[in-house]
Enzyme design. Structure first.
Site, PDB file in Angstrom:
ATOM      1  CG  ASP A  62      51.031  30.811  47.208  1.00 22.60           C
ATOM      2  OD1 ASP A  62      50.032  31.360  45.858  1.00 22.60           O
ATOM      3  OD2 ASP A  62      51.831  30.520  47.366  1.00 22.60           O
ATOM      4  CB  SER A 142      42.629  44.435  35.285  1.00 23.05           C
ATOM      5  OG  SER A 142      42.727  45.317  35.082  1.00 23.05           O
ATOM      6  CE1 TYR A 156      46.744  43.793  39.211  1.00 21.25           C
ATOM      7  CE2 TYR A 156      45.981  45.281  38.027  1.00 21.25           C
ATOM      8  CZ  TYR A 156      45.979  44.667  38.172  1.00 21.25           C
ATOM      9  OH  TYR A 156      44.401  44.240  38.451  1.00 21.25           O
TER      10      TYR A 156
HETATM   11  P1  NAI Z   1      41.837  42.183  47.396  1.00 21.10           P
HETATM   12  O1  NAI Z   1      43.290  43.040  46.985  1.00 21.10           O
HETATM   13  O2  NAI Z   1      40.585  42.815  48.152  1.00 21.10           O
HETATM   14  O3  NAI Z   1      42.316  41.051  47.738  1.00 21.10           O
HETATM   15  C1  NAI Z   1      42.847  39.653  46.605  1.00 21.10           C
HETATM   16  C2  NAI Z   1      42.305  38.730  47.622  1.00 21.10           C
HETATM   17  O4  NAI Z   1      43.509  37.840  46.571  1.00 21.10           O
HETATM   18  C3  NAI Z   1      42.756  38.539  49.023  1.00 21.10           C
HETATM   19  O5  NAI Z   1      41.993  37.874  49.663  1.00 21.10           O
HETATM   20  C4  NAI Z   1      44.436  38.377  49.239  1.00 21.10           C
HETATM   21  O6  NAI Z   1      44.768  37.786  50.792  1.00 21.10           O
HETATM   22  C5  NAI Z   1      43.618  37.207  47.984  1.00 21.10           C
HETATM   23  N1  NAI Z   1      45.068  36.391  47.492  1.00 21.10           N
HETATM   24  C6  NAI Z   1      46.390  37.312  46.822  1.00 21.10           C
HETATM   25  N2  NAI Z   1      47.218  36.287  46.831  1.00 21.10           N
HETATM   26  C7  NAI Z   1      46.800  35.127  47.193  1.00 21.10           C
HETATM   27  C8  NAI Z   1      47.130  33.760  46.513  1.00 21.10           C
HETATM   28  N3  NAI Z   1      48.780  34.184  45.890  1.00 21.10           N
HETATM   29  N4  NAI Z   1      46.577  33.212  46.662  1.00 21.10           N
HETATM   30  C9  NAI Z   1      45.381  32.447  47.216  1.00 21.10           C
HETATM   31  N5  NAI Z   1      45.426  33.936  47.216  1.00 21.10           N
HETATM   32  C10 NAI Z   1      45.738  35.224  47.345  1.00 21.10           C
HETATM   33  O7  NAI Z   1      41.711  42.871  45.585  1.00 21.10           O
HETATM   34  P2  NAI Z   1      40.101  42.654  44.898  1.00 21.10           P
HETATM   35  O8  NAI Z   1      40.474  44.445  44.132  1.00 21.10           O
HETATM   36  O9  NAI Z   1      39.285  42.145  45.219  1.00 21.10           O
HETATM   37  O10 NAI Z   1      40.780  41.663  43.676  1.00 21.10           O
HETATM   38  C11 NAI Z   1      40.630  40.749  42.846  1.00 21.10           C
HETATM   39  C12 NAI Z   1      41.068  41.371  41.681  1.00 21.10           C
HETATM   40  O11 NAI Z   1      40.832  41.776  41.071  1.00 21.10           O
HETATM   41  C13 NAI Z   1      42.819  40.930  41.172  1.00 21.10           C
HETATM   42  O12 NAI Z   1      42.713  39.474  40.433  1.00 21.10           O
HETATM   43  C14 NAI Z   1      43.042  41.743  40.424  1.00 21.10           C
HETATM   44  O13 NAI Z   1      43.663  42.081  40.357  1.00 21.10           O
HETATM   45  C15 NAI Z   1      41.288  42.259  39.898  1.00 21.10           C
HETATM   46  N6  NAI Z   1      41.020  43.164  39.728  1.00 21.10           N
HETATM   47  C16 NAI Z   1      40.597  44.083  40.703  1.00 21.10           C
HETATM   48  C17 NAI Z   1      40.413  45.205  40.728  1.00 21.10           C
HETATM   49  C18 NAI Z   1      40.250  46.823  41.811  1.00 21.10           C
HETATM   50  O14 NAI Z   1      39.273  48.121  40.519  1.00 21.10           O
HETATM   51  N7  NAI Z   1      40.129  46.275  42.916  1.00 21.10           N
HETATM   52  C19 NAI Z   1      40.515  46.602  39.089  1.00 21.10           C
HETATM   53  C20 NAI Z   1      40.880  45.432  38.320  1.00 21.10           C
HETATM   54  C21 NAI Z   1      41.073  44.065  38.536  1.00 21.10           C
END
Ligand code: NAI
Length: 260
Positions: A62, A142, A156
């Site tokens: 975490d 982001s 956010y």
């Molecule tokens: P996702 O929700 O598909 O994956 C996020 C991962 O982080 C998940 O596997 C989750 O279990 C893990 N996670 C959540 N809380 C956690 C914690 N406290 N400790 C460890 N792991 C944790 O998200 P996605 O879309 O892949 O996003 C990844 C990054 O990219 C994030 O920082 C998000 O804000 C950023 N982002 C995503 C965008 C999008 O359009 N998908 C756009 C801009 C930024």
């Protein structure tokens, strides 16, 4: 025993952008530590990484808990004897208008998105300095941290603005150790986090997800949303020898949505 390969930690490696980044770094020949709050998905990514001829392990972490961050870096070093790259990717959000955001929302997003990135960066830098300097820190921010309002909310955006800001200061203060610090600012990227938001927005407007997506991508100059691999390609570049003199920067990967 010290690995002969470079070693990377990726947080939030169980899904989406983190998963694609971990696989891209494995493809680039690095051993990878796949850290996620979800142990099962982290292990799925690690097993995909191992298919690329490198070693990959999974850790349940975490990133909102500093003791767990320290244990993550210690476990990486214990296993591989070194650290070269950290990708601070784990992040959380929820679709909400500014007037609906609660204190709990603010705390949850800042705990993971801002505090988590900062203390992962600090713990990685401590190790990089101890082993003689050099190394790459890559933060996933982001375009919402640059004012894009499309899929984000105000709390956010603030947490991502913090990542862009701390990237600049950290780069200045860690440069003397040969450590580079950069961010990637994804635009709309088709992962679970975004599909959930798109689903909510589509329901609010009474249209199908496909209709909403079509409407949405009209505003993207390149006319397509990112796949996670589009972000992973930038991560792999920033981790590569070619990026050795780039630091303190935040790069949009967004099909042209935000041009500043
Ligand atoms: P996702 O929700 O598909 O994956 C996020 C991962 O982080 C998940 O596997 C989750 O279990 C893990 N996670 C959540 N809380 C956690 C914690 N406290 N400790 C460890 N792991 C944790 O998200 P996605 O879309 O892949 O996003 C990844 C990054 O990219 C994030 O920082 C998000 O804000 C950023 N982002 C995503 C965008 C999008 O359009 N998908 C756009 C801009 C930024």
């Amino acid at each position: 025993m010290k690995s002969e390969r470079q070693v990377a930690i990726v947080t939030g490696a169980g899904n989406g952008i983190g998963r694609a980044s971990a696989v891209a770094l494995a493809e680039a020949g690095m051993d990878v530590v796949c850290a996620d709050i979800n142990a099962d998905t982290a292990e799925t990514t690690a097993s995909t990484g191992r298919q690329h001829g490198v070693d990959a392990i999974s850790l349940q972490v975490d990133v909102g808990d500093v003791a767990e961050i320290d244990a993550m870096v210690a476990a990486a070093v214990e296993r591989f004897g070194r650290l070269d790259v950290i990708v601070n990717n784990a992040g959380v959000t929820r679709s909400a208008h500014i007037m609906d955001l609660t204190e709990e929302d603010w705390d949850r997003m800042h705990r993971v998105n801002a505090k988590g990135v900062f203390f992962c960066l600090q713990a990685a830098a401590r190790q990089l300095i101890e082993q003689g300097g050099g190394g790459r820190i890559i933060n996933i921010a982001s375009i919402s941290g640059r004012g894009f309002k499309g899929t984000s909310n105000a709390a956010y955006s603030a947490s991502k603005g913090a990542v862009i800001s701390l990237t600049k200061t950290a780069a200045q203060q860690l440069g003397e150790h040969g450590i580079t610090v950069n961010s990637v600012c994804p635009g709309v990227t088709r992962t679970a986090i975004v599909d959930e938001i798109i689903g909510t927005r589509a329901r609010e407007r009474g249209v199908s997800v496909d209709e909403y997506l079509e409407e949405f991508t009209k505003d993207i100059p390149i006319r397509r949303a990112n796949d996670p691999e589009d972000i992973a390609a930038m991560v792999a570049f920033l981790a590569s020898p070619a990026a050795r003199n780039i630091t303190g920067q935040s790069y949009n990967v967004d099909g042209g949505l935000v041009t500043s």
